[in-house]
Design a protein around this motif. Structure first.
Motif, PDB file in Angstrom:
ATOM      1  N   ASP A   1      -8.373   3.755 -71.517  1.00 51.91           N
ATOM      2  CA  ASP A   1      -8.953   3.984 -69.967  1.00 51.91           C
ATOM      3  C   ASP A   1      -9.585   2.701 -69.338  1.00 51.91           C
ATOM      4  O   ASP A   1      -9.975   2.727 -68.381  1.00 51.91           O
ATOM      5  CB  ASP A   1     -10.184   5.202 -70.069  1.00 51.91           C
TER       6      ASP A   1
ATOM      7  N   LYS B   1      -8.203   0.846 -62.841  1.00 50.75           N
ATOM      8  CA  LYS B   1      -7.105   0.230 -61.854  1.00 50.75           C
ATOM      9  C   LYS B   1      -7.457  -0.196 -60.430  1.00 50.75           C
ATOM     10  O   LYS B   1      -7.135  -1.313 -59.978  1.00 50.75           O
ATOM     11  CB  LYS B   1      -5.682   0.941 -61.483  1.00 50.75           C
ATOM     12  N   GLU B   2      -8.574   0.312 -59.961  1.00 56.51           N
ATOM     13  CA  GLU B   2      -9.071  -0.038 -58.663  1.00 56.51           C
ATOM     14  C   GLU B   2      -9.807  -1.445 -58.785  1.00 56.51           C
ATOM     15  O   GLU B   2     -10.069  -2.109 -57.903  1.00 56.51           O
ATOM     16  CB  GLU B   2      -9.859   1.050 -58.055  1.00 56.51           C
TER      17      GLU B   2
ATOM     18  N   SER C   1      -7.186   3.945 -66.691  1.00 59.20           N
ATOM     19  CA  SER C   1      -7.560   4.899 -65.599  1.00 59.20           C
ATOM     20  C   SER C   1      -7.566   4.552 -64.237  1.00 59.20           C
ATOM     21  O   SER C   1      -7.472   3.418 -63.937  1.00 59.20           O
ATOM     22  CB  SER C   1      -8.939   5.286 -66.028  1.00 59.20           C
ATOM     23  N   ASP C   2      -7.538   5.687 -63.589  1.00 58.12           N
ATOM     24  CA  ASP C   2      -7.441   5.204 -61.715  1.00 58.12           C
ATOM     25  C   ASP C   2      -8.740   4.439 -61.519  1.00 58.12           C
ATOM     26  O   ASP C   2      -8.358   3.452 -60.666  1.00 58.12           O
ATOM     27  CB  ASP C   2      -7.513   6.540 -61.140  1.00 58.12           C
ATOM     28  N   GLU C   3      -9.702   4.816 -62.024  1.00 60.03           N
ATOM     29  CA  GLU C   3     -11.052   4.141 -61.694  1.00 60.03           C
ATOM     30  C   GLU C   3     -10.813   2.640 -61.993  1.00 60.03           C
ATOM     31  O   GLU C   3     -11.183   1.686 -61.205  1.00 60.03           O
ATOM     32  CB  GLU C   3     -12.244   4.627 -62.049  1.00 60.03           C
TER      33      GLU C   3
END
Length: 110
Positions: A34, A42-43, A38-40
């Motif tokens: 993660d 990746k940001e 994780s999306d967070e």
């Protein structure tokens, strides 16, 4: 060679300083999937990686990265990362002494 003195790119200093400014709290000794996927995550990783476009050849190509820096590359201990993520984590591991365990175990066998 002691990992602290190993140079992976011509931009090691910039990669390291920018990495630690961006990822102050990231546990590079033992990464979790993660932390990268994780999306967070990746940001945060996306703009970090994109700033090296044109500076690091094939900056966004995929490569394998060890999750636990005290272990070798195995199926269980690797994750697919971009080239600049690999450089950022491994340069930090070298500078912060986390790759010493593998270095010492390999040099004691010779």
């Amino acid at each position: 060679m002691d990992p602290k003195f190993l140079k992976l790119t011509k931009l090691d200093e910039k990669i390291y300083s920018t990495f630690r400014e961006t990822f102050k709290e990231l546990d590079i000794k033992l990464l979790k999937p993660d932390d990268l996927k994780s999306d967070e995550a990746k940001e945060t990783w996306r703009p970090f990686c994109n700033q090296f476009e044109g500076l690091i050849e094939d900056f966004n190509y995929g490569t394998l990265l060890r999750l636990d820096c005290e272990k070798d590359y195995t199926e269980e201990n690797t994750i697919f990362a971009t080239r600049v993520q690999f450089f950022a984590v491994e340069i930090a591991r070298n500078r912060e002494g986390y790759n010493n365990t593998v270095f010492m175990s390999k040099s004691s066998k010779s």
